[in-house]
Design a protein around this motif. Structure first.
Motif, mmCIF file in Angstrom:
data_model
loop_
_atom_site.group_PDB
_atom_site.id
_atom_site.type_symbol
_atom_site.label_atom_id
_atom_site.label_comp_id
_atom_site.label_asym_id
_atom_site.label_seq_id
_atom_site.Cartn_x
_atom_site.Cartn_y
_atom_site.Cartn_z
ATOM 1 N N VAL A 365 2.047 -2.744 -0.661
ATOM 2 C CA VAL A 365 0.720 -2.120 -0.588
ATOM 3 C C VAL A 365 0.275 -2.005 0.863
ATOM 4 O O VAL A 365 -0.236 -0.960 1.300
ATOM 5 C CB VAL A 365 -0.306 -2.925 -1.403
ATOM 6 C CG1 VAL A 365 -1.720 -2.378 -1.206
ATOM 7 C CG2 VAL A 365 0.059 -2.917 -2.881
ATOM 8 N N SER A 366 0.468 -3.068 1.616
ATOM 9 C CA SER A 366 0.051 -3.080 3.016
ATOM 10 C C SER A 366 0.782 -2.021 3.831
ATOM 11 O O SER A 366 0.195 -1.380 4.715
ATOM 12 C CB SER A 366 0.288 -4.473 3.613
ATOM 13 O OG SER A 366 -0.149 -4.538 4.949
ATOM 14 N N ARG A 368 1.719 0.821 2.843
ATOM 15 C CA ARG A 368 1.178 2.138 2.511
ATOM 16 C C ARG A 368 -0.224 2.352 3.071
ATOM 17 O O ARG A 368 -0.781 3.440 2.949
ATOM 18 C CB ARG A 368 1.167 2.309 0.990
ATOM 19 C CG ARG A 368 2.554 2.222 0.368
ATOM 20 C CD ARG A 368 2.526 2.351 -1.134
ATOM 21 N NE ARG A 368 2.169 3.689 -1.579
ATOM 22 C CZ ARG A 368 2.192 4.089 -2.847
ATOM 23 N NH1 ARG A 368 2.571 3.211 -3.795
ATOM 24 N NH2 ARG A 368 1.861 5.301 -3.190
ATOM 25 N N HIS A 369 -0.791 1.296 3.655
ATOM 26 C CA HIS A 369 -2.120 1.387 4.256
ATOM 27 C C HIS A 369 -2.066 0.777 5.657
ATOM 28 O O HIS A 369 -2.370 -0.403 5.835
ATOM 29 C CB HIS A 369 -3.167 0.663 3.396
ATOM 30 C CG HIS A 369 -3.350 1.254 2.033
ATOM 31 N ND1 HIS A 369 -2.523 0.938 0.976
ATOM 32 C CD2 HIS A 369 -4.255 2.159 1.573
ATOM 33 C CE1 HIS A 369 -2.921 1.604 -0.094
ATOM 34 N NE2 HIS A 369 -3.963 2.357 0.230
ATOM 35 N N SER A 372 -3.989 -2.436 7.467
ATOM 36 C CA SER A 372 -4.549 -3.357 6.482
ATOM 37 C C SER A 372 -4.059 -4.777 6.723
ATOM 38 O O SER A 372 -3.041 -4.990 7.404
ATOM 39 C CB SER A 372 -4.184 -2.914 5.065
ATOM 40 O OG SER A 372 -2.768 -2.901 4.895
ATOM 41 N N SER A 391 -8.687 -3.214 3.959
ATOM 42 C CA SER A 391 -8.567 -2.104 4.900
ATOM 43 C C SER A 391 -9.092 -2.535 6.266
ATOM 44 O O SER A 391 -9.725 -3.587 6.399
ATOM 45 C CB SER A 391 -9.372 -0.913 4.389
ATOM 46 O OG SER A 391 -10.758 -1.221 4.392
ATOM 47 N N ILE A 397 -8.519 -3.317 -0.946
ATOM 48 C CA ILE A 397 -7.618 -2.272 -1.433
ATOM 49 C C ILE A 397 -6.885 -2.736 -2.688
ATOM 50 O O ILE A 397 -6.713 -1.966 -3.640
ATOM 51 C CB ILE A 397 -6.597 -1.891 -0.343
ATOM 52 C CG1 ILE A 397 -7.304 -1.367 0.903
ATOM 53 C CG2 ILE A 397 -5.607 -0.860 -0.868
ATOM 54 C CD1 ILE A 397 -6.370 -1.131 2.076
#
Length: 587
Positions: A365-366, A368-369, A372, A391, A397
């Protein structure tokens, strides 16, 4: 469950008077007097009198029969140990000469098929087992060293090949970490997919003790459990499908041993959802050829060596001789199973000792952002940890958590229990105070669940500080207590994370001399794993076997309902038919 389970404890048996499904399939002739209305059938062996005359011995009931019933867990596990143990392993090895893989100009062939009892022996070994044995061996032995010693036992000339009727050994010994990498990617994509068929929060499914508990006691959580197979199950499917299709032999000629830290993994291997009836049949669970034929634990490795008078700790820590190594038939999967680099993901203690499902998903997840951060908050005890991917502006997120140990799991499933609807007119809905997914309640998207406190390095099949081998090797004069066990577990964890301190494994280099080291260096790396490489490998696997990817990598669960001890309005004959018709699923 598995945290306190030992093979020595499983000495109970299904005693007369206990209701059991199996005996109704071969009921004796009808007695002169009517049977009692509660229909608690006796377990009667052929040639024996009724239990009312004398005390019966243990009933010979197959594991599959016991897994169809939730009324006698410990008895099912006792039967299981007799079917999956180091003794059974030795019996199979001594059953017939092993199949031999030969290399031809047009590919690979198999010799020895004329003997119907001959098998091709393959094994997979977990990192937790290697860590447990490394801790027993001493601080100068790393997890990777212990893995080579296991390979020497299963493949090497000084191991199992040195004895037995046929001097059989294993053709391949693979690391379950390779399958674990695929499971991590599949689990992360499942957690983030908008089209996932699993309800949120997604609960991990690699712990069989937890899945067993959910199927029998809390079926309301089954829609939340991840459908991704565990590393053991995925490896079993990969080996059985690939070898049977590329070598042109029946799956039942391939015998797969898994070495695991947990007795409950024996239960997982016996699931009808993990047989060739799913991938080689009609895609429905059934009594087919199991993907994992036998599971032994870390403790049972030492029982195995003792049975063959082998000193495990005297085995070489060097790779198995190249003359005893056989190339895996498919080059692409050979590169996947025997990578020319250490397996990834164990170096960071934040990933835990249970495979790192949650940690990898957070990293996924991190990634992809950009920008973050992963924030951690400890729960009410050390086995509950909450995580939030935030974020750059501070907004949440992705939220996730780790729940280890049955005490904490009970609190988790209680929060997921659906509200109850009262039948009274105008009554309010009753249920959990904080429903799942609501603000202030269980608002996680992903939860890593493990039955054992501390994770898989503390599994029931692991070697404990008070086991004789540890006491003897450490020269302890008094029996260790809980504090010593805590210190011992810290040493096992240290060994678990020692794998990344080693250089690349020469054994893997020997097997893959033609593979370039930078083959997996792609631009989408999450940690040390490339999701694109994993997806390409799974696509290749599906292509060479002709089986849809979903049938290879996903599994299913079902509620297990027991009729034991329940009054039924149906007549005796009808109930006997119902009981005898129960053929599977669950544990």
């Amino acid at each position: 469950m598995s945290a306190i389970l030992s093979a020595d404890d499983l000495n109970d048996f299904i005693s007369p008077g206990v209701a059991c499904i199996k005996p109704v399939e071969t009921l004796p002739a009808a007695p002169s007097q009517p049977a009692p209305s509660d229909l608690e059938h006796e377990v009667i062996l052929d040639g024996q009198q009724s239990a009312s005359a004398h005390t019966a011995g243990p009933a010979q009931i197959s594991l599959t029969d016991c897994l169809a019933c939730s009324g006698c867990v410990t008895s099912a596990e006792a039967v299981l140990v007799s079917l999956q143990s180091h003794s059974e392993l030795l019996s199979v090895l001594d059953g017939a000469p092993g199949l031999r893989i030969i290399r031809r100009d047009d590919g690979f062939g198999v010799e020895g098929l004329e003997n119907p009892d001959s098998k091709l022996f393959v094994a997979s070994v977990s990192p937790q087992t290697r860590a447990s044995l490394a801790a027993v061996a001493g601080r100068d032995v790393s997890e990777r060293d212990a893995g080579r010693m296991i390979s020497q036992l299963l493949v090497g000339s000084d191991g199992l090949r040195a004895g037995g009727k046929w001097n059989n050994g294993f053709t391949w010994v693979v690391d379950t970490n390779t399958a674990r990498e695929a499971c991590l990617v599949l689990g992360a994509e499942e957690a983030l997919s908008d089209k996932s068929k699993v309800a949120k929060p997604i609960l991990t499914s690699s712990c069989p003790g937890w899945v067993c508990y959910a199927e029998k006691t809390h079926p309301h959580v089954l829609p939340y459990i991840s459908k991704v197979k565990s590393p053991q199950a995925l490896m079993g499917t990969l080996l059985k499908t690939t070898l049977s299709r590329t070598l042109g032999i029946s799956p039942d000629r391939i015998w797969h041993l898994a070495v695991m830290p947990c007795f409950d993994k024996k239960l997982e291997a016996s699931r009808e959802e993990l047989t060739d009836a799913v991938w080689n049949g009609n895609a429905q669970p059934g009594r087919g050829v199991r993907d994992v034929d036998c599971v032994i634990t870390s403790k049972e490795i030492l029982m195995l060596t003792e049975s063959r008078s082998i000193d495990f700790f005297g085995l070489s820590k060097t790779p198995v001789s190249a003359s005893l190594q056989t190339p895996f038939p498919d080059p692409t999967l050979r590169r996947f199973l025997f990578p020319p680099r250490p397996q990834a993901g164990q170096a960071d203690p934040l990933a835990g000792t249970s495979g790192g499902n949650l940690y990898y998903t957070l990293k996924y997840v991190s990634a992809r952002h950009p920008g973050s951060k992963i924030e951690t908050v400890r729960g009410r005890n050390a086995d509950i940890v909450e995580y939030t991917v935030t974020s750059p502006t501070g907004g949440a997120i992705f939220k996730a958590a780790r729940y280890y140990g049955f005490r904490n799991i009970q609190n988790l499933v209680r929060k997921l229990k659906p509200p109850k609807l009262s039948r009274m007119p105008g009554a309010k809905v009753t249920g959990p105070r904080r429903p799942a997914g609501k603000p202030g309640g269980l608002e996680y998207a992903y939860v890593e669940v493990m039955a054992c406190p501390g994770g898989c390095t503390n599994g029931g099949g692991q070697i404990k500080v008070d086991d004789p081998v540890v006491i003897e090797r450490r020269g302890l004069e008094t029996k260790p207590g809980p504090q010593e066990q805590k210190q011992w577990l810290a040493q096992v964890d240290e060994a678990y994370f020692s794998a990344e301190d080693s250089d690349s494994d020469p054994e893997a280099e020997d097997v893959n001399s033609a593979v370039e080291n930078g083959d997996q260096a792609r631009g989408d790396m999450v940690g040390s794993i490339s999701p694109a490489y994993i997806r390409d490998t799974l696509t290749h696997w599906a292509g060479i076997t002709g089986i849809d990817v979903d049938r290879l990598v996903y599994t299913s669960y079902r509620e297990v309902v027991s009729d034991v001890g329940k009054d039924k309005a149906a007549g005796n004959t009808e109930r006997v038919v119902q009981l005898a018709g129960k053929i599977g699923g669950g544990w």
